[in-house]
Design a protein around this motif. Structure first.
Motif, short mmCIF file in Angstrom:
data_model
loop_
_atom_site.label_atom_id
_atom_site.label_comp_id
_atom_site.label_asym_id
_atom_site.label_seq_id
_atom_site.Cartn_x
_atom_site.Cartn_y
_atom_site.Cartn_z
N GLY A 15 0.82 -1.19 0.00
CA GLY A 15 0.00 0.00 0.00
C GLY A 15 0.85 1.23 0.00
N ASP B 68 -8.20 2.20 -5.79
CA ASP B 68 -6.75 2.12 -5.84
C ASP B 68 -6.38 0.78 -5.24
N GLY C 74 -2.01 0.95 -4.49
CA GLY C 74 -1.37 2.24 -4.45
C GLY C 74 0.09 2.28 -4.79
N PHE D 241 -0.11 9.65 3.68
CA PHE D 241 0.05 8.31 3.14
C PHE D 241 1.49 8.07 2.66
N GLU E 155 3.12 6.81 5.68
CA GLU E 155 2.65 5.44 5.92
C GLU E 155 3.43 4.47 5.02
N LYS F 54 -3.60 2.11 3.28
CA LYS F 54 -3.90 2.56 1.93
C LYS F 54 -4.40 1.39 1.07
N GLU G 197 -7.99 1.20 1.33
CA GLU G 197 -8.67 2.49 1.12
C GLU G 197 -9.03 3.16 2.44
N SER H 299 -9.21 5.89 5.20
CA SER H 299 -9.15 7.35 5.01
C SER H 299 -8.13 8.01 5.93
N PRO I 32 -4.26 7.90 7.37
CA PRO I 32 -2.94 7.28 7.25
C PRO I 32 -2.45 6.75 8.59
N SER J 88 -1.27 15.76 -2.70
CA SER J 88 -1.72 14.46 -3.21
C SER J 88 -0.73 13.91 -4.22
N ASN K 202 -2.17 7.79 -7.60
CA ASN K 202 -2.25 6.38 -7.24
C ASN K 202 -2.97 5.64 -8.35
#
Length: 526
Positions: free
Chosen positions: A2, A22, A25, A400, A403, A421, A424, A426, A428, A496, A499
């Motif tokens: 992820g 995703d 990711g 993320f 993460e 991730k 999914e 929300s 991190p 952002s 992904n």
């Protein structure tokens, strides 16, 4: 695995059309070379393949083996039960398993041999506590629940339509519904904060489902179905009867099909927890739109034997799925073995389930005690093979990217985990660890995790000394035996990064520009 990244507000503000599933990711559109040998669809399939690979590629190239490769990677990422090989190998090699008759070597009914469907109906009647005997004609058998998700998505939705699911969830569903069916997922985001009507972290409520559905409809995305995972992967939640009824009533109000995945039904390992199957309800709110899945991969610790089953009263759905079973059949000799296994109620109850639950409970206790010693919050649940862990205090910033860096640190230290991730999630910083493994691997894996976390803590302390600005208590949670209580947590802030979701959007544009979707609409097909 992820990774990827993104600001939560920014992500939620983006239209759904840009927020495709995703898978894990790992993929970055800029890295992706479109193959001239493949169609747009083929390119998407190719990306999905690549996106999950980083962790598993590393693992397969460097697998831990007590004797041959003691410094290899320990896999706490794949949700498999590795505790019952002795029991299953013994049962599957008994003489009653080896029958060979002509029908087993001939083409079967694509829904499955009737002897097996009858056995499945009896089995589910018993273990789901059905109020009346379930019927063999409502049973379909195919090679695993991934195939079932794929087939159901294809027959319930048209390309570009969507299915509603709560996050975090098992990421493989994204791939299953998308690769053949070109069906999207719409997310009801759950988080760890206990607010409003919720009494536990990541609690699924009808309000959250309503909001996700309205958001999708506002953007013109038609939602045709709801997926429920019970027991839930990765959270380990088990829904109460009243919660199940609420979710099913919500779906009925909006004329949504409900696909209920109960694959961990018999992997509830604590007597204090009670699982309620949808098939055990006195009355289904909308029986023609309720479809229940189960398989033996998890509950019988045989993920290498591909067997899944669908129970639906809707004969149109059953027949449509059956036409796809031509591609997803279970071979005759395996159908016989599975029927024999499911028929042996004494062995299942007296030998297998007792031992399996005791082993799962012991392994879960070991891992959660280690986490308590480390002061790491987690969700304390009694179902499945996994613990959902809060590593947010080890992220410098709640992103993320951070993460992903932590995930890589674990991998560099020879332990493979799954990060939020990939589900999914929300927020991190959440990770899933699989505990259904042998003691020596659990001990060594937890040692390696401890080392990463201790090193990380030292680094963060050193950094704080250099720049002593604010005392950051945000995002640190206290764990109790029951749940994680999260105090006050900052929303993640970070630019952002792309992904797989963005990538699918990109490739779907290519599909549209290559006229593939126009040429393959439901109208054209009709």
């Amino acid at each position: 695995g992820g990774g990827g990244g993104g600001d939560l507000q920014e992500m939620r503000a983006r239209p759904l059309s840009e927020r495709r599933g995703d898978m894990h990711g790992f993929c970055n559109p800029s890295d992706f070379q479109r193959s001239p040998y493949l169609s747009a669809r083929g390119n998407i399939a190719n990306i999905f393949r690549g996106s999950a690979e980083e962790g598993y590629k590393a693992y397969h190239a460097d697998k831990y083996d007590e004797d041959k490769n003691p410094n290899g990677i320990i896999n706490f990422g794949t949700s498999e039960n590795k505790l019952c090989f002795d029991l299953m190998s013994k049962r599957l090699t008994q003489t009653d398993m080896n029958l060979m008759e002509p029908p087993l070597l001939q083409y079967p009914d694509w829904k499955g041999h009737m002897f097996l469907r009858e056995e499945v109906a009896r089995f589910l009647t018993h273990y789901c506590k059905a109020p009346a005997p379930l019927k063999a004609e409502n049973v379909i058998v195919l090679n695993g629940c991934g195939s079932l998700f794929s087939a159901l998505a294809t027959v319930l939705c048209d390309p570009g339509e969507a299915v509603l699911i709560a996050t975090p969830f098992y990421g493989g569903i994204t791939q299953s519904v998308f690769l053949y069916g070109n069906v999207k997922l719409v997310y009801a985001y759950l988080d760890s904060k206990i607010t409003g009507t919720s009494t536990r972290p990541f609690q699924l409520t009808v309000e959250k489902l309503e909001k996700a559905l309205q958001d999708a409809r506002a953007e013109g995305v038609p939602v045709r179905a709801l997926i429920l995972l019970n027991p839930q992967n990765p959270l380990g939640d088990i829904y109460s009867l009243s919660e199940l009824r609420d979710y099913l009533e919500f779906a009925k109000r909006h004329e949504l099909h409900v696909i209920v995945d109960e694959i961990y039904m018999l992997s509830v390992f604590d007597e204090s927890a009670t699982f309620h199957s949808v098939l055990g309800m006195d009355r289904l709110p909308d029986p023609q739109r309720t479809h229940v899945m189960w398989g033996i991969s998890k509950d019988f610790a045989v993920s290498g034997i591909r067997f899944g089953t669908l129970y639906t009263e809707n004969q149109d759905v059953a027949n449509a799925v059956a036409s796809l079973c031509y591609f997803h059949g279970v071979c005759g000799p395996v159908q016989h073995k599975v029927a024999q296994l499911l028929r042996d109620r004494d062995w299942i109850n007296q030998v297998y389930l007792r031992a399996n639950h005791a082993r799962l409970k012991a392994a879960h206790t070991y891992v959660t005690n280690e986490l308590k010693t480390l002061g790491v919050p987690f969700l304390n649940r009694s179902a499945g093979f996994f613990v959902w862990i809060d590593f947010r205090k080890y992220l410098r910033t709640g992103t993320f990217e951070e993460e992903m860096l932590l995930w890589r640190r674990f991998l560099d230290n020879k332990v493979l985990l799954s990060c939020g991730k990939a589900f999914e999630c929300s927020e991190p910083g959440w990770f899933r660890i699989i505990f259904a493994d042998k003691t020596h691997r659990l001990q060594l894996g937890m040692q390696r995790i401890r080392k990463v976390l201790e090193d990380r803590e030292q680094e963060m302390l050193a950094e704080e000394k250099q720049q002593p600005c604010q005392s950051d208590q945000d995002g640190k949670a206290d764990s109790t035996d029951e749940v994680v209580f999260v105090s006050h947590h900052q929303e993640p802030t970070c630019a952002s990064s792309s992904n797989l979701g963005d990538l699918i959007g990109l490739l779907q544009q290519q599909m549209r520009s290559s006229d593939w979707l126009q040429k393959n609409t439901a109208e054209q097909f009709a």
